[in-house]
Design an enzyme around this catalytic site. Structure first.
Site, mmCIF file in Angstrom:
data_model
loop_
_atom_site.group_PDB
_atom_site.id
_atom_site.type_symbol
_atom_site.label_atom_id
_atom_site.label_comp_id
_atom_site.label_asym_id
_atom_site.label_seq_id
_atom_site.Cartn_x
_atom_site.Cartn_y
_atom_site.Cartn_z
ATOM 1 C CG HIS A 16 69.751 92.016 153.880
ATOM 2 N ND1 HIS A 16 69.009 90.851 154.944
ATOM 3 C CD2 HIS A 16 68.344 90.852 152.817
ATOM 4 C CE1 HIS A 16 68.516 90.433 154.651
ATOM 5 N NE2 HIS A 16 68.002 89.900 153.376
ATOM 6 N NE ARG A 61 62.672 86.506 145.553
ATOM 7 C CZ ARG A 61 63.601 86.672 147.322
ATOM 8 N NH1 ARG A 61 62.727 85.668 148.083
ATOM 9 N NH2 ARG A 61 64.841 86.951 146.791
ATOM 10 C CE LYS A 76 68.258 90.151 147.511
ATOM 11 N NZ LYS A 76 68.429 89.587 148.768
ATOM 12 N NE ARG A 133 63.771 77.715 168.275
ATOM 13 C CZ ARG A 133 62.197 77.960 167.768
ATOM 14 N NH1 ARG A 133 61.448 78.721 168.026
ATOM 15 N NH2 ARG A 133 62.262 77.596 166.287
ATOM 16 C CD GLU A 156 66.814 93.695 155.435
ATOM 17 O OE1 GLU A 156 67.560 94.694 155.497
ATOM 18 O OE2 GLU A 156 65.534 93.521 154.685
ATOM 19 C CB VAL A 208 67.011 79.804 158.327
ATOM 20 C CG1 VAL A 208 67.662 78.945 157.847
ATOM 21 C CG2 VAL A 208 66.419 81.352 157.721
ATOM 22 N NE ARG A 256 84.337 83.548 145.924
ATOM 23 C CZ ARG A 256 83.658 83.218 145.182
ATOM 24 N NH1 ARG A 256 82.569 83.238 144.317
ATOM 25 N NH2 ARG A 256 84.272 82.337 144.026
ATOM 26 C CB ILE A 259 73.259 82.498 162.861
ATOM 27 C CG1 ILE A 259 74.810 83.362 161.848
ATOM 28 C CG2 ILE A 259 73.676 81.554 163.619
ATOM 29 C CD1 ILE A 259 75.557 83.668 163.115
ATOM 30 C CB VAL A 300 70.624 80.266 154.532
ATOM 31 C CG1 VAL A 300 69.172 80.709 154.658
ATOM 32 C CG2 VAL A 300 70.401 79.009 154.537
ATOM 33 C CE1 TYR A 347 62.832 90.113 153.637
ATOM 34 C CE2 TYR A 347 62.400 89.195 151.086
ATOM 35 C CZ TYR A 347 62.045 89.271 152.337
ATOM 36 O OH TYR A 347 61.452 88.520 153.284
ATOM 37 C CB VAL A 371 75.709 84.228 152.439
ATOM 38 C CG1 VAL A 371 74.235 84.473 150.637
ATOM 39 C CG2 VAL A 371 77.121 85.248 151.656
ATOM 40 C CG ASP A 372 70.656 87.472 153.582
ATOM 41 O OD1 ASP A 372 70.892 87.780 154.481
ATOM 42 O OD2 ASP A 372 69.498 87.160 153.014
ATOM 43 C CB SER A 410 63.482 83.277 157.452
ATOM 44 O OG SER A 410 64.181 84.172 157.640
#
Length: 372
Positions: free
Chosen positions: A96, A15, A75, A203, A118, A179, A279, A239, A267, A94, A269-270, A134
Site C-alpha cells: 500500500h 498474522r 504487512k 455492478r 494488493e 469489501v 487517520r 472504495i 476500510v 502487502y 484507510v490503508d 477484503s
C-alpha cells in the site's frame, strides 16, 4: 530458493505470511523455508508445527532477512526493518505504497524488488491476493460497526437488527467491490436496513439481483452521499483504486450533518481513506471521535482474526509463491502476466505508475526489467 518468514512487528499484527502446510508445499519442491521463532504463534501455528513440515526456525528477525532471497510477509515493512532489507532481495507482501511516502522512499533506497499482494491483477481486473483479506475486512466492518454503535462505546445506542416493533439500524456502504459486498451480506444477515452505493451501474444491477430484500442499491455521487449520511447509523467506506490513494467521498463539513453517535468504518484507510477525517488507528486504540462521529480506522483489520486470515491469505498467495520460487521473480512475471502489475519497485525504480504519481516521483516502465 531460500524463503524467509519474519515475525510481524506492526502493532497488534498477529498474522503470519505462511502456514506450516504452505511451507511444506515449498519445501517438497526443493526450496528452503526459514521462519522466525514464534512468528506463527499469534495465528495458532507453533514452531513445532513448522519444524514438522521441514522448516528451519531462526531466533531473530535479523537472521531471517540475512539468509532469505525472498521475504514473505503480511504487512509492509516498518521502520525497524528498513535497514535489514538487502539490495536485490525480493519482498512479497502487502505494501500500500500510495498511502505512505517514507515507506516508498525507503524501498527505493534499499534497491530491493517489491512485489505487492494488493496489485497482482488478473485479466478481468480482479485482485486475487487482495480478495481474501477484503472478504475478511468487509465482514469485520459490520461486526465492529455494530459493536461501536453501542452507547458505552460512543455510538447511538442502536441495535443493528432492531427488534419486533423497533426499526433496525440503517447501514450505508460506499463501494460495491469485495469489501462492500461482504459488508452488505453481513449487515443484511443481521437484519439491518442496508444501502450500497457505487458508480458502476452494471455492478449495482448484479447486486440488486442477488442481495436480500433489505439491501438497496443507489448510484454514488456527492448529492446522494450528502443526503444519505444524514440519517444512517453505520457508514462503511470500502472504495478501492488499485495501488493509488482512495478518493475522499465524505468531507469534514459533512460530519456535522450526521446524527450524533454515527459510526464510520473506513476500510480504505490503508490506501489513505475515503473519509477526509480518517487517520490510521490500531487494534489497541481503534477509534476516535470528531463532531460526535465515531471513527473506526484500523489499517489491519484482519489482524484481529489471525487464524482465519492466515489460512485465507496462504490459500491465495501460495500458488504465486511457488511460481516465483521455482522460476525466480523475473521469469515468473514474464510467464504469468498477473504478477507484472504486482511489481511496484525494482532496484530503486518505481515501476507502478499510480505509486509514482502519488508522490510526484519518477516512473520507470516495468518493461525495462522484464525484456529479455
Amino acid at each position: 530458493m531460500i524463503i524467509g518468514i519474519p515475525k510481524e512487528i506492526k502493532n497488534n499484527e498477529n498474522r503470519v505470511a505462511l502456514t506450516p502446510a504452505g511451507a511444506q508445499e515449498l519445501i517438497k519442491r526443493g526450496h528452503e523455508v526459514y521462519v522466525q521463532h514464534t512468528a506463527g504463534e499469534g495465528s495458532g501455528f507453533l514452531d513445532e508445527m513448522y519444524e514438522e513440515a521441514g522448516v528451519k526456525i531462526l531466533p531473530t528477525i535479523q537472521d531471517v532477512y540475512e539468509i532469505a532471497e525472498m521475504i514473505m510477509k503480511v504487512k509492509e515493512p516498518i521502520e525497524e526493518e528498513y535497514e535489514l532489507i538487502k539490495e536485490g532481495q525480493l519482498l512479497f507482501t502487502y505494501f500500500h505504497f500510495a498511502s505512505y511516502e517514507p515507506l516508498t522512499k525507503a524501498m527505493v533506497k534499499s534497491k530491493s524488488i517489491c512485489l505487492a499482494y494488493e496489485t497482482v491483477e488478473r485479466a478481468d481486473k480482479s485482485l486475487p491476493l487482495l480478495i481474501p483479506m477484503s472478504e475478511v475486512a468487509g465482514r469485520m466492518a459490520v461486526q465492529k460497526g455494530a459493536n461501536y454503535l453501542e452507547k458505552p462505546l460512543g455510538g447511538r445506542g442502536i441495535l443493528l437488527g432492531g427488534v419486533p416493533g423497533v426499526l433496525p439500524a440503517k447501514v450505508l456502504i460506499l463501494g460495491a467491490g469485495i469489501v462492500g459486498t461482504q459488508a452488505a451480506w453481513m449487515a443484511a444477515g443481521l437484519g439491518a436496513d442496508v444501502t450500497i452505493m457505487d458508480v458502476n451501474l452494471q455492478r449495482l444491477r448484479y447486486l440488486a439481483d442477488v442481495m436480500p430484500a433489505n439491501v438497496n442499491t443507489m448510484m454514488s455521487n456527492e448529492f446522494n452521499i450528502r443526503k444519505l449520511i444524514q440519517n444512517h447509523d453505520l457508514i462503511i467506506g470500502s472504495i478501492l483504486i488499485p495501488g493509488a490513494k482512495a478518493t475522499k467521498l465524505i468531507t469534514r463539513d459533512m460530519l456535522k450533518t450526521m446524527l450524533p453517535g454515527t459510526v464510520v468504518v473506513d476500510v480504505a484507510v490503508d490506501q489513505g481513506g475515503c473519509i477526509e477525517t480518517s487517520r490510521p488507528t490500531t487494534h489497541q486504540d481503534p477509534t476516535f471521535v470528531i463532531d460526535d462521529v465515531v471513527h473506526y480506522c484500523v489499517a489491519n483489520m484482519p489482524g484481529a482474526v489471525p487464524y482465519t486470515s492466515t489460512l485465507a491469505l496462504t490459500n491465495a498467495t501460495l500458488p504465486y509463491a511457488i511460481q516465483i520460487a521455482n522460476k525466480g521473480w523475473k521469469k515468473a512475471a514474464q510467464e504469468n502476466a498477473e504478477l507484472v502489475p504486482g511489481l511496484n519497485i525494482i532496484s530503486g525504480d518505481i515501476v507502478y505508475q499510480a505509486v509514482a504519481e502519488s508522490f510526484n516521483m519518477e516512473y520507470t516502465p516495468v518493461s525495462k526489467y522484464l525484456a529479455d
